[in-house]
Design a protein around this motif. Structure first.
Motif, PDB file in Angstrom:
ATOM      1  N   SER A 187       0.970  -1.128   0.092  1.00  0.00           N
ATOM      2  CA  SER A 187      -0.012  -0.074   0.012  1.00  0.00           C
ATOM      3  C   SER A 187       0.741   1.307  -0.092  1.00  0.00           C
ATOM      4  O   SER A 187       0.592   2.156  -0.613  1.00  0.00           O
ATOM      5  CB  SER A 187      -1.038  -0.034   1.243  1.00  0.00           C
ATOM      6  N   PHE A 188       2.182   1.279   0.467  1.00  0.00           N
ATOM      7  CA  PHE A 188       2.893   2.305   0.425  1.00  0.00           C
ATOM      8  C   PHE A 188       3.470   2.743  -0.818  1.00  0.00           C
ATOM      9  O   PHE A 188       3.680   3.744  -1.256  1.00  0.00           O
ATOM     10  CB  PHE A 188       4.140   2.024   1.389  1.00  0.00           C
ATOM     11  N   ILE A 189       3.869   1.294  -1.402  1.00  0.00           N
ATOM     12  CA  ILE A 189       4.230   1.601  -2.931  1.00  0.00           C
ATOM     13  C   ILE A 189       3.284   2.318  -3.787  1.00  0.00           C
ATOM     14  O   ILE A 189       3.498   3.285  -4.756  1.00  0.00           O
ATOM     15  CB  ILE A 189       4.884   0.059  -3.482  1.00  0.00           C
ATOM     16  N   ASP A 190       2.001   1.677  -3.675  1.00  0.00           N
ATOM     17  CA  ASP A 190       0.884   2.105  -4.516  1.00  0.00           C
ATOM     18  C   ASP A 190       0.686   3.727  -4.003  1.00  0.00           C
ATOM     19  O   ASP A 190       0.762   4.500  -4.860  1.00  0.00           O
ATOM     20  CB  ASP A 190      -0.397   1.314  -3.887  1.00  0.00           C
ATOM     21  N   TRP A 191       0.727   3.925  -2.848  1.00  0.00           N
ATOM     22  CA  TRP A 191       0.590   5.688  -2.205  1.00  0.00           C
ATOM     23  C   TRP A 191       1.580   6.400  -2.998  1.00  0.00           C
ATOM     24  O   TRP A 191       1.313   7.474  -3.559  1.00  0.00           O
ATOM     25  CB  TRP A 191       0.449   5.284  -0.847  1.00  0.00           C
ATOM     26  N   PHE A 192       2.720   6.004  -2.951  1.00  0.00           N
ATOM     27  CA  PHE A 192       3.714   6.914  -3.388  1.00  0.00           C
ATOM     28  C   PHE A 192       3.852   7.060  -4.801  1.00  0.00           C
ATOM     29  O   PHE A 192       4.205   8.041  -5.475  1.00  0.00           O
ATOM     30  CB  PHE A 192       5.296   6.582  -2.573  1.00  0.00           C
ATOM     31  N   ALA A 250       9.570   3.682  -1.096  1.00  0.00           N
ATOM     32  CA  ALA A 250       8.924   4.079  -2.136  1.00  0.00           C
ATOM     33  C   ALA A 250       8.572   5.551  -2.142  1.00  0.00           C
ATOM     34  O   ALA A 250       8.702   6.201  -3.181  1.00  0.00           O
ATOM     35  CB  ALA A 250       7.342   3.501  -1.860  1.00  0.00           C
ATOM     36  N   ALA A 251       8.797   6.384  -1.041  1.00  0.00           N
ATOM     37  CA  ALA A 251       8.779   7.697  -0.955  1.00  0.00           C
ATOM     38  C   ALA A 251       9.897   8.200  -1.449  1.00  0.00           C
ATOM     39  O   ALA A 251      10.077   9.212  -2.262  1.00  0.00           O
ATOM     40  CB  ALA A 251       8.814   8.006   0.790  1.00  0.00           C
ATOM     41  N   ALA A 252      11.311   7.737  -0.932  1.00  0.00           N
ATOM     42  CA  ALA A 252      12.497   8.181  -1.711  1.00  0.00           C
ATOM     43  C   ALA A 252      12.489   7.970  -3.192  1.00  0.00           C
ATOM     44  O   ALA A 252      12.804   9.042  -3.926  1.00  0.00           O
ATOM     45  CB  ALA A 252      13.681   7.387  -1.109  1.00  0.00           C
ATOM     46  N   LEU A 253      12.187   6.947  -3.564  1.00  0.00           N
ATOM     47  CA  LEU A 253      12.281   6.488  -5.091  1.00  0.00           C
ATOM     48  C   LEU A 253      11.128   7.574  -5.922  1.00  0.00           C
ATOM     49  O   LEU A 253      11.442   8.026  -6.809  1.00  0.00           O
ATOM     50  CB  LEU A 253      11.958   5.168  -5.343  1.00  0.00           C
TER      51      LEU A 253
END
Ligand code: SIN
Length: 484
Positions: free
Chosen positions: A114-119, A168-171
């Motif tokens: 869900s974090f990958i999706d969100w970011f 995910a946020a960094a990328l």
């Protein structure tokens, strides 16, 4: 371990797009905390390996930051799809090294995804501003740009979700990454890196290295090419890393310890409060920094709450994470069990009573009985510091103000919970609690959409939600003149 896709169990590190061993060939053994059996080996990276990973990330930065936001988002979406496609293998790898029950491990893979999706979405919303200029011939803007190489040090309690929440946020922001997962749980992170590669991430954009925290952390906190450090772990280690980063003035985000109060008022829905306390306290066997650590119960419902909560806790089933019907896995280490045991002994010596559990589990090893202690007081060790285990101390209180004063009497300020049906009280309590996250009538509030982070000695910065990406962005002012 039998996996449908055996290549996901990577026993090498990923540097500059190549899977490799440590320069000197040294390795460390990863063990299953439930049985102590070896799961596999990972490289014990040297300082040179770590510097190599930083240099690879720095080399890849120019290409990654200039990709369009849409291209970065598309990569994240492919990674997200692959994580969900391999949910079962990832969950089983996680159980083997972390110990949590399989259902929780599957839930953590969904949480990580869900974090990958969100970011992936956030990547496309990195916007600057146009300011009202005081000069007729000049215009003013802000640009938001990636900070550079981000070093991510992730914990053993959420081996997938914490890596995903940071990486995910960094990328998405356009940073490149050197990640160092906890030595106890590197395989989940390495499997996620394998999937990132399959998703088409260019070489060097995500590097994952394993080994001793002191060796790798020593380089990541001082290397001039690292611009940002994000760490999740204990407050003591966080302070140490922050001090080391001061030398080169790196930007630092810290998600550190907690001592969450869980307050049950007389007017609460008691069944909901019991369900919330179970969910908050016993998630991951009590090994999360947002677990309820002190349960304050108002005098009018103390006996009724304890009468429902203690039997529910006693019914929780401790065992090996892959076995059916298991609610709680092993603790991560022998020292974790000893610490829990000594906190319980301190409480009992100071007048606490056992309402459920109260000792090591008859299974032996690293298992501790799900425990409820009654008649606890704030002076007890388990109320002063984080237990990080399946022990819930109940503390009786009379007045709202007393509960709030006791709840705020902590150097930590991560998560807090309260149960009440009174709307005015709910608002008052939410505003008064000195915590970065407050749950009213819920024991779980972690989600990609909400900001995660603490006040006081619980950390710096926020992850996930609307602000998580800010940790990886610089704001640049641009003045454009000559327009007269
Ligand atoms: C943690 O305990 O480190 C994270 C817990 C969460 O994300 O809910």
């Amino acid at each position: 371990m039998k996996l449908a896709d055996a290549a996901l169990l990577r026993q090498k590190v990923l540097i500059a797009g190549h899977w490799q061993d440590a320069a000197d060939g040294a390795r460390m053994t990863v063990r299953n905390p439930a049985s102590d059996a070896p799961v596999g080996h990972v490289p014990r990276c040297t300082e040179e390996d770590t510097a190599g990973a930083v240099e690879a990330a720095h080399k890849a930065f120019a290409g990654w930051r200039t990709q369009t936001a849409k291209a970065r988002a598309q990569f994240l979406r492919r990674w997200f799809d692959l994580v969900l496609l391999h949910r079962e293998e990832l969950a089983r790898i996680m159980v083997s090294e972390q110990g949590k029950p399989l259902a929780e491990a599957r839930g953590e893979i969904d949480y990580a995804a869900s974090f990958i999706d969100w970011f992936a979405g956030e990547a496309r919303r990195i916007n600057g501003e146009v300011m009202a200029s005081p000069w007729a011939d000049r215009r003013l803007f802000t640009l938001r740009q990636p900070v550079g190489v981000a070093a991510l040090i992730t914990p053993w309690n959420f081996p997938a979700a914490m890596l995903a929440r940071k990486a995910a946020a960094a990328l998405a922001a356009g940073c490149t990454v050197v990640a160092k997962p906890a030595s106890q749980t590197p395989f989940t992170a390495l499997a996620l890196a394998e999937l990132a590669q399959r998703a088409g991430l260019p070489a060097g954009v995500l590097n994952v290295i394993t080994g001793e925290a002191a060796t790798i952390g020593g380089v990541l906190t001082t290397h001039p090419l690292v611009s940002k450090l994000s760490f999740t772990g204990s407050t003591d280690v966080g302070k140490y890393l922050l001090a080391r980063c001061a030398g080169s003035l790196k930007r630092v985000s810290l998600e550190l310890g907690g001592n969450a109060p869980f307050i049950v008022f007389d007017d609460a829905d008691l069944d909901a409060a019991v369900a919330g306390a179970l969910a908050s306290k016993f998630r991951n066997g009590g090994q999360t920094c947002v677990c309820a650590n002190r349960v304050f119960v108002q005098a009018g419902v103390y006996d009724a709450f304890a009468g429902k909560f203690a039997p529910a806790v006693a019914r929780l089933n401790a065992g090996e994470g892959l076995a059916p019907g298991v609610d709680i896995g092993p603790m991560i280490s022998d020292s974790a069990v000893s610490r829990i045991e000594s906190q319980v002994a301190d409480a009992l010596a100071r007048g606490a009573t056992v309402l459920a559990g109260g000792a090591r589990h008859p299974r032996g090893g690293r298992f501790f009985q799900p425990t409820v202690l009654g008649d606890c007081t704030p002076a007890m060790a388990l109320c002063r510091s984080e237990t990080f285990g399946p022990v819930a101390p109940l503390i009786r209180f009379e007045r709202e103000a007393d509960a709030l004063a006791m709840a705020n009497d902590s150097e930590y300020g991560l998560a807090a919970y309260a149960y009440t049906r009174d709307l005015a009280r709910a608002w008052r309590v939410a505003e008064t609690l000195e915590y970065g996250m407050v749950g009213i009538n819920t024991g779980l509030m972690s989600t990609a959409e909400a900001s995660f982070g603490g006040m006081k000695q619980s950390g710096l910065g926020r992850e996930g939600g609307l602000y998580g990406i800010d940790e990886y962005l610089e704001t640049k002012s641009l003045a454009l003149g000559g327009l007269a």
